[in-house]
Design a protein around this motif. Structure first.
Motif, PDB file in Angstrom:
ATOM      1  N   ARG A 100      32.890  64.233  73.616  1.00 26.13           N
ATOM      2  CA  ARG A 100      31.490  63.800  73.593  1.00 26.13           C
ATOM      3  C   ARG A 100      31.363  62.605  72.662  1.00 26.13           C
ATOM      4  NH1 ARG A 100      27.914  68.885  72.170  1.00 26.13           N
ATOM      5  NH2 ARG A 100      29.346  68.935  70.433  1.00 26.13           N
ATOM      6  N   PHE A 101      30.479  61.685  73.028  1.00 22.83           N
ATOM      7  CA  PHE A 101      30.201  60.531  72.185  1.00 22.83           C
ATOM      8  C   PHE A 101      28.782  60.662  71.656  1.00 22.83           C
ATOM      9  CE2 PHE A 101      33.236  57.263  74.336  1.00 22.83           C
ATOM     10  CZ  PHE A 101      34.319  57.944  73.825  1.00 22.83           C
ATOM     11  N   ALA A 102      28.620  60.441  70.361  1.00 21.71           N
ATOM     12  CA  ALA A 102      27.289  60.471  69.764  1.00 21.71           C
ATOM     13  C   ALA A 102      26.529  59.220  70.176  1.00 21.71           C
ATOM     14  CB  ALA A 102      27.397  60.545  68.245  1.00 21.71           C
ATOM     15  N   VAL A 103      25.327  59.419  70.697  1.00 21.79           N
ATOM     16  CA  VAL A 103      24.450  58.312  71.071  1.00 21.79           C
ATOM     17  C   VAL A 103      23.046  58.608  70.556  1.00 21.79           C
ATOM     18  CG1 VAL A 103      25.764  57.673  73.134  1.00 21.79           C
ATOM     19  CG2 VAL A 103      23.903  59.299  73.339  1.00 21.79           C
ATOM     20  N   SER A 104      22.334  57.562  70.264  1.00 22.45           N
ATOM     21  CA  SER A 104      20.953  57.692  69.821  1.00 22.45           C
ATOM     22  C   SER A 104      20.065  58.137  70.971  1.00 22.45           C
ATOM     23  CB  SER A 104      20.482  56.329  69.300  1.00 22.45           C
ATOM     24  OG  SER A 104      19.090  56.252  69.267  1.00 22.45           O
ATOM     25  N   LEU A 137      23.136  61.876  62.150  1.00 21.65           N
ATOM     26  CA  LEU A 137      24.319  62.342  62.882  1.00 21.65           C
ATOM     27  C   LEU A 137      24.867  63.611  62.240  1.00 21.65           C
ATOM     28  CD1 LEU A 137      26.523  62.074  65.023  1.00 21.65           C
ATOM     29  CD2 LEU A 137      27.702  60.472  63.488  1.00 21.65           C
ATOM     30  N   ARG A 138      24.964  63.618  60.920  1.00 17.80           N
ATOM     31  CA  ARG A 138      25.467  64.798  60.203  1.00 17.80           C
ATOM     32  C   ARG A 138      24.606  66.025  60.512  1.00 17.80           C
ATOM     33  NH1 ARG A 138      25.297  62.677  55.692  1.00 17.80           N
ATOM     34  NH2 ARG A 138      27.379  61.790  55.738  1.00 17.80           N
ATOM     35  N   ALA A 139      23.292  65.862  60.473  1.00 20.93           N
ATOM     36  CA  ALA A 139      22.388  66.981  60.753  1.00 20.93           C
ATOM     37  C   ALA A 139      22.549  67.465  62.190  1.00 20.93           C
ATOM     38  CB  ALA A 139      20.941  66.559  60.496  1.00 20.93           C
ATOM     39  N   ALA A 140      22.695  66.547  63.132  1.00 16.64           N
ATOM     40  CA  ALA A 140      22.872  66.939  64.538  1.00 16.64           C
ATOM     41  C   ALA A 140      24.190  67.671  64.734  1.00 16.64           C
ATOM     42  CB  ALA A 140      22.797  65.708  65.438  1.00 16.64           C
ATOM     43  N   LEU A 141      25.241  67.213  64.067  1.00 18.43           N
ATOM     44  CA  LEU A 141      26.542  67.882  64.189  1.00 18.43           C
ATOM     45  C   LEU A 141      26.498  69.292  63.598  1.00 18.43           C
ATOM     46  CD1 LEU A 141      28.925  64.908  63.345  1.00 18.43           C
ATOM     47  CD2 LEU A 141      28.697  66.067  65.556  1.00 18.43           C
ATOM     48  N   LEU A 142      25.826  69.434  62.455  1.00 14.80           N
ATOM     49  CA  LEU A 142      25.721  70.760  61.831  1.00 14.80           C
ATOM     50  C   LEU A 142      24.879  71.709  62.672  1.00 14.80           C
ATOM     51  CD1 LEU A 142      25.299  69.727  58.080  1.00 14.80           C
ATOM     52  CD2 LEU A 142      27.305  70.787  59.152  1.00 14.80           C
ATOM     53  N   ALA A 143      23.909  71.185  63.397  1.00 12.13           N
ATOM     54  CA  ALA A 143      23.052  72.024  64.234  1.00 12.13           C
ATOM     55  C   ALA A 143      23.633  72.256  65.623  1.00 12.13           C
ATOM     56  CB  ALA A 143      21.674  71.368  64.370  1.00 12.13           C
ATOM     57  N   ASP A 144      24.739  71.616  65.936  1.00  8.02           N
ATOM     58  CA  ASP A 144      25.324  71.714  67.280  1.00  8.02           C
ATOM     59  C   ASP A 144      25.838  73.125  67.541  1.00  8.02           C
ATOM     60  OD1 ASP A 144      26.378  71.060  69.755  1.00  8.02           O
ATOM     61  OD2 ASP A 144      28.205  70.184  68.918  1.00  8.02           O
TER      62      ASP A 144
END
Length: 173
Positions: A100-104, A137-144
């Protein structure tokens, strides 16, 4: 004749029909065709040197590659394919491992289209003020809830044995 068929270029900004036609006429009059050395040796020579100049201005290494593309969508897909292949090689991933690629959440639709074409799942990161930041990004990764898996977390496949290379009674020869 529709306006689009009379234009030699697309301007990525709001403009008037008169300005568009004038720009198309100017480009057409100059008749620069940079598709081959035979048709336009000057523009081709410049096109071969400009990427190196830009790379030098950006303090990139001598081995840095370059590529001019026809537009943003082609540029996005070229960059994403390079990132996909580099990621799989560096992380020793199999061809169909999930990536997966992180995108806005503000990413242009061409990025989503390119990701679908190359078989990559977008990891959409919510933004504030239209900016993708490290903390977001960090918050989104932790909530994933569904982090990706990789080949490195699985045991390697067993080496082939003499029995596995012969035909079993259930399988056709």
């Amino acid at each position: 004749m529709p306006l689009a068929s009379r234009c030699a270029a697309v301007l990525p900004c709001r403009t008037t029909q008169a300005a568009t036609l004038l720009f198309g006429a100017l480009v057409s009059c100059s008749s620069i065709q940079g598709a081959s050395w035979l048709l336009a040796s000057g523009p081709v020579a410049a096109g071969n040197q400009v990427p190196r100049l830009l790379a030098d201005l950006a303090d990139m290494p001598a081995a840095a590659g370059d590529c001019f593309v026809s537009g943003g969508s082609a540029g996005n897909i070229s960059a994403l394919v390079t990132a996909r292949d580099t990621t799989r090689r560096r992380r020793v991933l199999a061809p169909y491992d999930r990536v997966r690629f992180a995108v806005s959440d503000q990413a242009h639709s061409s990025i989503g289209n390119a990701l679908r074409i190359i078989g990559i799942e977008p990891f959409t990161v919510p933004t504030t003020d239209h900016r993708l930041t490290g903390p977001a990004l960090r918050a989104a990764l932790l909530a994933d809830a569904t982090p990706p898996t990789s080949s490195q977390s699985r045991p390697p496949p067993a080496p082939p044995t003499p029995e596995s290379s012969t035909t079993s009674p259930e399988s056709p020869p």
